[in-house]
Design a protein around this motif. Sequence first.
Motif, PDB file in Angstrom:
ATOM      1  N   TYR A  70      38.012  36.539  42.148  1.00  0.00           N
ATOM      2  CA  TYR A  70      37.010  35.741  40.982  1.00  0.00           C
ATOM      3  C   TYR A  70      36.065  36.837  40.913  1.00  0.00           C
ATOM      4  O   TYR A  70      35.308  37.015  39.814  1.00  0.00           O
ATOM      5  CB  TYR A  70      36.428  34.342  41.653  1.00  0.00           C
ATOM      6  CG  TYR A  70      37.269  33.440  41.483  1.00  0.00           C
ATOM      7  CD1 TYR A  70      37.840  33.073  40.147  1.00  0.00           C
ATOM      8  CD2 TYR A  70      37.770  32.807  42.680  1.00  0.00           C
ATOM      9  CE1 TYR A  70      38.416  31.960  40.025  1.00  0.00           C
ATOM     10  CE2 TYR A  70      38.444  31.320  42.316  1.00  0.00           C
ATOM     11  CZ  TYR A  70      38.859  31.169  41.100  1.00  0.00           C
ATOM     12  OH  TYR A  70      39.843  29.915  40.978  1.00  0.00           O
ATOM     13  N   ALA A  71      35.589  37.656  41.946  1.00  0.00           N
ATOM     14  CA  ALA A  71      34.720  38.766  41.806  1.00  0.00           C
ATOM     15  C   ALA A  71      34.992  39.596  41.003  1.00  0.00           C
ATOM     16  O   ALA A  71      34.077  40.128  40.252  1.00  0.00           O
ATOM     17  CB  ALA A  71      34.187  39.465  43.444  1.00  0.00           C
ATOM     18  N   VAL A  72      36.184  40.195  40.942  1.00  0.00           N
ATOM     19  CA  VAL A  72      36.504  41.097  40.026  1.00  0.00           C
ATOM     20  C   VAL A  72      36.694  40.676  38.490  1.00  0.00           C
ATOM     21  O   VAL A  72      36.159  41.741  37.656  1.00  0.00           O
ATOM     22  CB  VAL A  72      38.246  41.796  40.327  1.00  0.00           C
ATOM     23  CG1 VAL A  72      38.691  42.924  39.407  1.00  0.00           C
ATOM     24  CG2 VAL A  72      37.959  42.403  41.802  1.00  0.00           C
ATOM     25  N   ASN A  73      37.069  39.496  38.495  1.00  0.00           N
ATOM     26  CA  ASN A  73      37.050  38.999  37.131  1.00  0.00           C
ATOM     27  C   ASN A  73      35.665  38.650  36.622  1.00  0.00           C
ATOM     28  O   ASN A  73      35.587  38.918  35.502  1.00  0.00           O
ATOM     29  CB  ASN A  73      37.640  37.423  37.293  1.00  0.00           C
ATOM     30  CG  ASN A  73      37.817  36.847  35.650  1.00  0.00           C
ATOM     31  OD1 ASN A  73      38.301  37.586  34.619  1.00  0.00           O
ATOM     32  ND2 ASN A  73      37.237  35.807  35.662  1.00  0.00           N
ATOM     33  N   ALA A  74      34.602  38.568  37.325  1.00  0.00           N
ATOM     34  CA  ALA A  74      33.354  38.302  37.051  1.00  0.00           C
ATOM     35  C   ALA A  74      32.769  39.794  36.263  1.00  0.00           C
ATOM     36  O   ALA A  74      32.181  39.559  35.329  1.00  0.00           O
ATOM     37  CB  ALA A  74      32.356  38.078  38.081  1.00  0.00           C
ATOM     38  N   VAL A  75      33.252  40.760  36.761  1.00  0.00           N
ATOM     39  CA  VAL A  75      32.995  41.997  36.020  1.00  0.00           C
ATOM     40  C   VAL A  75      33.642  42.364  34.874  1.00  0.00           C
ATOM     41  O   VAL A  75      33.003  42.886  34.036  1.00  0.00           O
ATOM     42  CB  VAL A  75      33.154  43.231  37.091  1.00  0.00           C
ATOM     43  CG1 VAL A  75      33.065  44.704  36.374  1.00  0.00           C
ATOM     44  CG2 VAL A  75      32.303  43.179  38.339  1.00  0.00           C
ATOM     45  N   ILE A  76      35.189  41.904  34.904  1.00  0.00           N
ATOM     46  CA  ILE A  76      35.954  42.147  33.649  1.00  0.00           C
ATOM     47  C   ILE A  76      35.185  41.166  32.632  1.00  0.00           C
ATOM     48  O   ILE A  76      35.140  41.751  31.259  1.00  0.00           O
ATOM     49  CB  ILE A  76      37.389  41.446  33.883  1.00  0.00           C
ATOM     50  CG1 ILE A  76      37.964  42.567  34.975  1.00  0.00           C
ATOM     51  CG2 ILE A  76      38.131  41.685  32.603  1.00  0.00           C
ATOM     52  CD1 ILE A  76      39.480  42.069  35.232  1.00  0.00           C
ATOM     53  N   THR A  77      35.000  39.862  32.725  1.00  0.00           N
ATOM     54  CA  THR A  77      34.280  39.341  31.619  1.00  0.00           C
ATOM     55  C   THR A  77      32.836  39.659  31.118  1.00  0.00           C
ATOM     56  O   THR A  77      32.518  39.292  30.011  1.00  0.00           O
ATOM     57  CB  THR A  77      34.019  37.668  32.387  1.00  0.00           C
ATOM     58  OG1 THR A  77      33.119  37.804  33.295  1.00  0.00           O
ATOM     59  CG2 THR A  77      35.259  36.999  32.528  1.00  0.00           C
ATOM     60  N   LYS A  78      32.297  40.606  31.697  1.00  0.00           N
ATOM     61  CA  LYS A  78      31.050  41.163  31.142  1.00  0.00           C
ATOM     62  C   LYS A  78      31.486  41.892  29.825  1.00  0.00           C
ATOM     63  O   LYS A  78      30.495  41.966  28.764  1.00  0.00           O
ATOM     64  CB  LYS A  78      30.437  42.408  31.892  1.00  0.00           C
ATOM     65  CG  LYS A  78      29.668  41.714  33.053  1.00  0.00           C
ATOM     66  CD  LYS A  78      29.258  42.641  34.255  1.00  0.00           C
ATOM     67  CE  LYS A  78      28.386  44.001  33.522  1.00  0.00           C
ATOM     68  NZ  LYS A  78      27.179  43.345  33.339  1.00  0.00           N
ATOM     69  N   TYR A  79      32.846  42.173  29.727  1.00  0.00           N
ATOM     70  CA  TYR A  79      33.237  43.155  28.457  1.00  0.00           C
ATOM     71  C   TYR A  79      33.799  41.951  27.545  1.00  0.00           C
ATOM     72  O   TYR A  79      34.317  42.659  26.284  1.00  0.00           O
ATOM     73  CB  TYR A  79      34.327  44.396  28.928  1.00  0.00           C
ATOM     74  CG  TYR A  79      33.609  44.971  29.788  1.00  0.00           C
ATOM     75  CD1 TYR A  79      32.738  46.163  29.287  1.00  0.00           C
ATOM     76  CD2 TYR A  79      33.924  45.024  31.376  1.00  0.00           C
ATOM     77  CE1 TYR A  79      32.423  47.050  30.503  1.00  0.00           C
ATOM     78  CE2 TYR A  79      33.499  45.846  32.052  1.00  0.00           C
ATOM     79  CZ  TYR A  79      32.657  46.987  31.695  1.00  0.00           C
ATOM     80  OH  TYR A  79      31.954  47.834  32.688  1.00  0.00           O
ATOM     81  N   LEU A  80      33.681  40.750  27.524  1.00  0.00           N
ATOM     82  CA  LEU A  80      34.494  39.616  26.913  1.00  0.00           C
ATOM     83  C   LEU A  80      33.118  38.722  26.397  1.00  0.00           C
ATOM     84  O   LEU A  80      33.699  37.748  25.651  1.00  0.00           O
ATOM     85  CB  LEU A  80      35.418  39.123  27.619  1.00  0.00           C
ATOM     86  CG  LEU A  80      36.597  39.799  27.779  1.00  0.00           C
ATOM     87  CD1 LEU A  80      37.485  38.937  28.782  1.00  0.00           C
ATOM     88  CD2 LEU A  80      37.494  40.470  26.912  1.00  0.00           C
TER      89      LEU A  80
END
Length: 305
Positions: A168-178
């Motif tokens: 979830y933590a890694v995904n929180a960073v990914i979603t910054k670009y979406l």
Amino acid sequence: MTRTLPPFADYCLLIGLGAIWGSAFVFVKIAGEDMTPAIQTTYRLFIGIALLWALILYRRELFVPSPSIFILILASGLLGVALPFYLIAWGQQVVEPGLTAVLMAVMPLITLLVAHFSTKDEKFTVPKGVGLFLGLSGVIVLMGPETLFNLETVNVYQLAILAAATCYAVNAVITKYLTHIPPVPLATYCITCAFLIMAPSAYFLEGPFTFDHSASAYFAVFMLALFHLVLAAFILFFLIKRRGATFFSQINLIVPLFGVLWAFLIFSERPSINAGLALALILSGILITRTGFRIARPNTMNTGS
């Protein structure tokens, strides 16, 4: 100029969403009594995408992502949905719901660590470092210092839940670009990717799908799809759009408390002293990272006690 407090209704929505997400661990446990982890996760995703695609087609809110954006959506579907859902369900074969909520509470602190190494504008500060230290101390208190040297079976299940928090933590960073993508299509595409990953994985991990499960297991999976996937997504998007990510980040203090409360109300699961201390340390760590040691003081010169 004093900052206007968010309306009472916004806080009610935030607390309501915290109660919904906090109850997820209870429903995962109920479904897990009669469904294997991968099968449970696949059914949950299938119901979720059926509801979301019906909404997408009704609203005609489709969009065609570029190849680079599609890769990010695929990564978000894997790390933000499929893998953590499966790891939590797998871990909860042994770990109780309340304890799961405490372990998952470290997610925002892990996000700080991931963001420090993967972004240019979210570097470590002293408060963030102190908050992370407190959070990790809470995990060690909860699992026991011996975990660092001796991985017992129970601790492996606990580590699976920590791995879900890391996803979830890694995904929180990914979603910054979406964030430029309309939220409902984004959620639909991510969950669809998660289902397409999870369905064949479930077949290879646990064999052919069967439909001889108990009514309580199906009910729990349906609740997880309807409330924890679809309804929660709408509340999340509404609050972020209305009040911003900073206001919404307070959810990280609410979810673990409700997780422990629901576990007590449904399963009479009383948190141990270690669990209570761990939760206090983790929530203190989150609070420090949010406030940066800032304590509200009266706007007067007061030299006496």
